[in-house]
Write a protein that holds these residues in place. Structure first.
Motif, PDB file in Angstrom:
ATOM      1  N   ARG A 276       0.673  -1.308   0.041  1.00  0.00           N
ATOM      2  CA  ARG A 276       0.022   0.052   0.092  1.00  0.00           C
ATOM      3  C   ARG A 276       0.871   0.957  -0.225  1.00  0.00           C
ATOM      4  N   ALA A 277       0.290   2.377  -0.728  1.00  0.00           N
ATOM      5  CA  ALA A 277       1.260   3.473  -0.732  1.00  0.00           C
ATOM      6  C   ALA A 277       1.676   3.988   0.419  1.00  0.00           C
ATOM      7  N   ASN A 278       0.581   4.186   1.338  1.00  0.00           N
ATOM      8  CA  ASN A 278       0.632   4.907   2.668  1.00  0.00           C
ATOM      9  C   ASN A 278       1.659   3.979   3.779  1.00  0.00           C
ATOM     10  N   ASP A 279       1.537   2.411   3.403  1.00  0.00           N
ATOM     11  CA  ASP A 279       2.458   1.695   4.114  1.00  0.00           C
ATOM     12  C   ASP A 279       3.771   1.691   4.035  1.00  0.00           C
ATOM     13  N   LEU A 280       4.035   2.304   2.748  1.00  0.00           N
ATOM     14  CA  LEU A 280       5.626   2.205   2.423  1.00  0.00           C
ATOM     15  C   LEU A 280       6.297   3.565   2.883  1.00  0.00           C
ATOM     16  N   GLU A 281       7.204   3.434   3.734  1.00  0.00           N
ATOM     17  CA  GLU A 281       7.871   4.381   4.498  1.00  0.00           C
ATOM     18  C   GLU A 281       8.821   4.977   3.156  1.00  0.00           C
ATOM     19  N   ARG A 450       1.816   9.272 -11.899  1.00  0.00           N
ATOM     20  CA  ARG A 450       1.146   9.429 -10.701  1.00  0.00           C
ATOM     21  C   ARG A 450       1.952   8.897  -9.238  1.00  0.00           C
ATOM     22  N   SER A 451       2.559   7.840  -9.513  1.00  0.00           N
ATOM     23  CA  SER A 451       3.426   7.151  -8.414  1.00  0.00           C
ATOM     24  C   SER A 451       4.758   7.965  -8.053  1.00  0.00           C
ATOM     25  N   LEU A 452       5.130   8.818  -8.919  1.00  0.00           N
ATOM     26  CA  LEU A 452       6.253   9.685  -8.823  1.00  0.00           C
ATOM     27  C   LEU A 452       5.660  10.662  -8.013  1.00  0.00           C
ATOM     28  N   GLU A 453       4.514  11.485  -8.371  1.00  0.00           N
ATOM     29  CA  GLU A 453       4.009  12.408  -7.812  1.00  0.00           C
ATOM     30  C   GLU A 453       3.732  12.169  -6.246  1.00  0.00           C
ATOM     31  N   ASP A 454       3.180  11.022  -6.184  1.00  0.00           N
ATOM     32  CA  ASP A 454       2.885  10.484  -4.729  1.00  0.00           C
ATOM     33  C   ASP A 454       4.116  10.424  -4.094  1.00  0.00           C
ATOM     34  N   TYR A 455       5.168   9.871  -4.557  1.00  0.00           N
ATOM     35  CA  TYR A 455       6.543   9.655  -3.913  1.00  0.00           C
ATOM     36  C   TYR A 455       7.022  10.926  -3.309  1.00  0.00           C
ATOM     37  N   LEU A 456       7.195  11.943  -4.270  1.00  0.00           N
ATOM     38  CA  LEU A 456       7.344  13.177  -3.958  1.00  0.00           C
ATOM     39  C   LEU A 456       6.823  13.936  -2.927  1.00  0.00           C
TER      40      LEU A 456
END
Length: 603
Positions: A276-281, A450-456
């Motif tokens: 999950r995106a929010n579970d990944l530190e 979208r993943s890169l944006e969320d990462y940043l």
């Protein structure tokens, strides 16, 4: 007039089916966008639609006398000069000027870089269609594979207007969401062809509405029926839709927890990612950044051409502070890449002084493809030669849509876009605290963007980025720095949209007044120094991001407690957990109140 009709088409590779049972008809005047993750078969489908490739199964029929042309992702030009290839005339001069091709007229085509060849080939397609579709050589259907790659922001705006005015059918693959939305919002028919794990879906828009938005909504409904575990993609796409629907004036940082109420949308890709995106530190291993990052004092760069010095830019004063989010914009050739190289320490400045903090660890994703060993697996490539791949490598790869199977695939099996995605992951895996991105969106699919944006969003380091993707810059950058004609640099009010409006006014394309040129030192600060009346904008921005991250964790805590309560039957345990939930909710409310205060200060 029907240009091409595709019925029951199937195409497969040795290891997977790209698509099957695909039915689509393209008529003159249609606007068709093809979307899907890298490696899903987008370019392959374009080649089938032009007759350059035959499917394994199904029928492809072309309209009688239909004239079709295609801009390849990596075009090969015939021998000769650029001028000989394009021809002459006022229309050619106008198109060549808008695309930055005119200075190349005397060059041999085999001397051009890949980006220059792409712009020349695009100019040829547009010249042959003369804007209105009434010219003798005009085509009935134009197929464009990533037409915005290697174009600056002004050229992309011009290209969009040009394509909107054409009467020919338009079929395109692009990662530029702004262009997708505009070019599929038409009075006439528009549609999105979505390729997803061997399946094809057609999303038709109502007259006057956006086929891209229609695709996003339809995708949401389908995935909601298919699987609840697509939480990662739903989160990313939900943010994008909420951001899109708020409109340009509101496209600033907002509390991520409040986006939960937006329409649930998702985009296709590998299933069962397991993370999950929010579970990944995402930044947990990033090296701590000190108070000083990079400072440029009266920096300039110049080169010698035929013995004569040529100044690219001059007098640049720039302070990059911890937590900075800077976008560098300017026309092609203005020196954006050179400036990034200086900031990264890859190139020495000809003039001025560059100060770099002792704790700075630079991660640089440039425009050029670094060498990849085709026989190494994806996971081994990311880990490098000095260590074994670990769980952090696995989590990061999954974040960028390399599922468990893809991680063990050799690099030679990847598509061009997948290799570009892998190169980005390699930079992030080094855990830098200053990230420099030069045109990072080229050849990436929408899911990866979208993943890169969320990462940043959650990444704790400083960011400097040069990109022609307006949607990407709006999402990731707090401040926009423009390299102006003549080589000066200044901070731009109104972000990317403000800069484009200014440039249009200066060029006389609108009646808007041109902006005055501010003083060099005050205008080129990436982050203004703190005033006596309160904290600096950089401090506020950093506190905003930290508060948003805390809100996400607090919201997750509330959600988990609510799920626990729903499953409980013991009254004593219910009372105890209810008290804990009340405390968690109070903490969340406090964080949201703090965020609102910070947002007001930022505005």
């Amino acid at each position: 007039m029907i240009c091409v009709d595709v019925s029951g088409v199937r195409l497969e590779q040795p290891d997977k089916v790209l698509f099957e049972d695909l039915d689509v008809t393209v008529t003159r005047g249609d606007r068709v966008a093809v979307v899907g993750v890298n490696g899903s078969g987008k370019t392959t489908l374009l080649r089938i639609l032009t007759g350059a490739l035959q499917p394994d199964r199904g029928q492809v029929r072309f309209g009688r006398g239909a004239r079709i042309t295609m801009l390849e992702q990596d075009p090969v030009l015939p021998p000769g000069t650029v001028a000989e290839y394009l021809g002459d005339g006022w229309e050619i001069a106008a198109v060549a000027t808008s695309l930055g091709v005119q200075p190349l007229f005397d060059r041999q085509t085999d001397e051009l870089s890949g980006g220059q060849a792409k712009r020349v080939a695009l100019a040829k397609v547009l010249v042959d269609n003369a804007g209105t579709g009434d010219a003798e050589n005009a085509h009935d259907m134009i197929v464009l594979d990533e037409p915005t790659n290697h174009l600056d922001l002004e050229a992309i705006e011009w290209l969009e207007s040009r394509l909107v005015s054409m009467s020919a059918a338009l079929v395109l693959v692009t990662h530029d969401r702004h262009a997708l939305d505009r070019l599929t919002t038409q009075v006439g028919p528009s549609k999105v062809v979505e390729l997803d794990h061997g399946r094809a879906f057609i999303h038709q828009a109502a007259a006057g509405s956006s086929a891209y938005s229609t695709y996003l909504d339809a995708r949401a409904e389908r995935v909601e029926r298919e699987a609840q575990e697509e939480s990662t993609r739903k989160i990313l796409a939900r943010k994008e839709l909420a951001w899109l629907r708020r409109g340009a004036p509101a496209r600033t940082s907002k509390p991520k927890a409040r986006l939960r109420t937006a329409t649930e949308i998702v985009s296709g890709g590998p299933r069962d990612l397991g993370v999950r995106a929010n579970d990944l530190e995402l930044g947990a291993g990033t090296t701590r950044l000190g108070s000083q990052v990079v400072e440029l004092l009266d920096v300039g760069q110049r080169f010698e051409t035929d013995g004569d010095p040529v100044t690219i830019f001059r007098g640049v004063d720039l302070v990059i502070e911890p937590g900075a989010r800077l976008a560098v914009v300017g026309p092609n050739g203005s020196g954006k890449t050179t400036l990034l190289d200086i900031i990264a320490g890859r190139r020495a400045a000809a003039l001025g002084t560059v100060k770099v903090g002792t704790t700075v660890v630079v991660g640089y994703a440039d425009q050029h493809s670094s060498s990849l060993d085709p026989e190494l697996t994806v996971r081994r490539t990311v880990a490098g030669p000095l260590r074994e791949p670990d769980h952090e490598d696995k989590a990061l790869l999954e974040k960028f849509w390399f599922d468990s199977t893809a991680q063990y695939a050799p690099v030679r099996m990847l598509s061009g876009g997948e290799k570009r995605r892998l190169q980005l992951v390699m930079v992030l895996a080094r855990q830098p605290n200053l990230l420099i991105l030069d045109e990072p969106t080229n050849d990436l699919d929408l899911d990866t963007l979208r993943s890169l944006e969320d990462y940043l969003d959650d990444w704790p380091g400083a960011l400097v980025v040069a990109s022609h993707d307006r949607s990407f810059l709006d999402r990731v950058a707090d401040h926009v720095l423009a390299i102006e004609p003549g080589g000066s640099m200044r901070r731009v009010p109104g972000g990317v949209g403000g800069w484009l409006a200014e440039r249009a006014a200066q060029a006389g394309r609108t009646g808007a007044p041109t902006s005055s040129s501010p003083t060099r030192t005050a205008s080129t600060r990436g982050k203004p120094k703190a005033s006596r009346s309160g904290p600096s904008p950089s401090t506020i921005g950093r506190r905003l991001r930290e508060t948003e991250q805390s809100m996400v964790k607090a919201q997750k805590r509330v959600d988990d407690l609510q799920a626990e309560l729903a499953a409980m039957t013991d009254h004593t345990a219910l009372a105890e957990r209810g008290t804990v939930l009340a405390d968690a909710q109070q903490k969340l409310d406090s964080l949201e109140a703090e965020w609102l205060e910070l947002a007001e200060l930022a505005e």
